[in-house]
Design a protein around this motif. Sequence first.
Motif, mmCIF file in Angstrom:
data_model
loop_
_atom_site.group_PDB
_atom_site.id
_atom_site.type_symbol
_atom_site.label_atom_id
_atom_site.label_comp_id
_atom_site.label_asym_id
_atom_site.label_seq_id
_atom_site.Cartn_x
_atom_site.Cartn_y
_atom_site.Cartn_z
ATOM 1 N N SER A 62 1.218 -1.116 -0.211
ATOM 2 C CA SER A 62 0.029 0.149 -0.017
ATOM 3 C C SER A 62 0.776 1.165 -0.101
ATOM 4 O O SER A 62 0.218 2.206 0.252
ATOM 5 N N GLY A 63 2.098 1.100 0.030
ATOM 6 C CA GLY A 63 3.006 2.200 -0.034
ATOM 7 C C GLY A 63 3.760 2.453 1.294
ATOM 8 O O GLY A 63 4.764 3.181 1.568
ATOM 9 N N LEU A 64 3.407 1.597 2.220
ATOM 10 C CA LEU A 64 4.080 1.715 3.578
ATOM 11 C C LEU A 64 4.967 0.383 3.807
ATOM 12 O O LEU A 64 5.757 0.247 4.732
ATOM 13 N N GLY A 65 5.309 -0.257 2.793
ATOM 14 C CA GLY A 65 6.125 -1.476 2.880
ATOM 15 C C GLY A 65 5.578 -2.665 3.109
ATOM 16 O O GLY A 65 4.400 -2.867 3.293
ATOM 17 N N VAL A 66 6.168 -3.841 2.710
ATOM 18 C CA VAL A 66 5.903 -5.473 2.979
ATOM 19 C C VAL A 66 6.963 -6.187 3.658
ATOM 20 O O VAL A 66 8.122 -5.862 3.424
ATOM 21 N N LEU A 84 13.496 -10.699 -3.326
ATOM 22 C CA LEU A 84 12.232 -9.878 -3.030
ATOM 23 C C LEU A 84 13.024 -8.565 -2.172
ATOM 24 O O LEU A 84 12.044 -7.382 -2.278
ATOM 25 N N ALA A 85 13.776 -8.651 -1.320
ATOM 26 C CA ALA A 85 14.223 -7.655 -0.496
ATOM 27 C C ALA A 85 14.577 -6.219 -1.185
ATOM 28 O O ALA A 85 15.331 -6.577 -2.275
ATOM 29 N N GLU A 86 14.172 -5.311 -0.602
ATOM 30 C CA GLU A 86 14.383 -3.986 -1.099
ATOM 31 C C GLU A 86 14.613 -3.134 0.133
ATOM 32 O O GLU A 86 13.491 -2.790 0.771
ATOM 33 N N PRO A 87 15.764 -2.694 0.638
ATOM 34 C CA PRO A 87 15.715 -1.784 1.820
ATOM 35 C C PRO A 87 14.605 -0.714 1.793
ATOM 36 O O PRO A 87 14.573 0.173 1.057
ATOM 37 N N GLY A 88 13.977 -0.564 3.224
ATOM 38 C CA GLY A 88 13.056 0.514 3.298
ATOM 39 C C GLY A 88 11.745 0.185 2.546
ATOM 40 O O GLY A 88 10.696 0.737 3.062
ATOM 41 N N ARG A 89 11.476 -0.905 1.675
ATOM 42 C CA ARG A 89 10.330 -1.022 1.140
ATOM 43 C C ARG A 89 9.924 -2.409 1.265
ATOM 44 O O ARG A 89 8.723 -2.717 1.663
ATOM 45 N N LEU A 112 7.089 0.029 8.546
ATOM 46 C CA LEU A 112 7.719 -1.338 8.367
ATOM 47 C C LEU A 112 8.666 -1.823 9.339
ATOM 48 O O LEU A 112 8.596 -2.881 9.710
ATOM 49 N N ALA A 113 9.687 -0.687 9.681
ATOM 50 C CA ALA A 113 10.616 -1.213 10.498
ATOM 51 C C ALA A 113 10.210 -1.614 11.913
ATOM 52 O O ALA A 113 10.669 -2.486 12.481
#
Length: 155
Positions: A62-66, A84-89, A112-113
């Motif tokens: 939704s734009g807040l991360g997964v 699939l990993a993308e820092p911050g996303r 996310l964090a």
Amino acid sequence: MTGIVVIAHAPLASAFGECVEHVYSCEPGVTRREVRLLDVSSSEKFEDTLARARALVREVDSGLGVLVLTDAFGATPGNVATRLAEPGRVAVVAGVNLPMLLRAVCYRAGPLADVVAKAMAGGEQGIVQVGGSTAVQNQGNKRAGDDQQRIQDQQ
């Protein structure tokens, strides 16, 4: 909401989804709305599994991360998740267990964090050696407070 994807050896991901629905029965359909489950079959090609996993991440982002939870680091589900990993996303955590997933679902409204930290704490706190002298946990008598207090209450 932070999206959640579980990638695990078949049929573990689906089983985790059924457990979430059972535990959060007061919130019907939570897995259909905000959690995606990917059971990895030994007969499916890696690239096909990866494509399905990417599609699931897009569905819940939704734009807040997964947060992607996987069962075993180094196995096919873990290797798919790693891609699939993308820092911050997109954050990936291996070693999923039910307390970890339940904590992630419970705190999915946060950034996310924070969801990652809560999920990992839940996973660690859910690992308890149980023996003849271990008292039965009484969920109703827990004090309010931070997670450190709660783990001390569990012990």
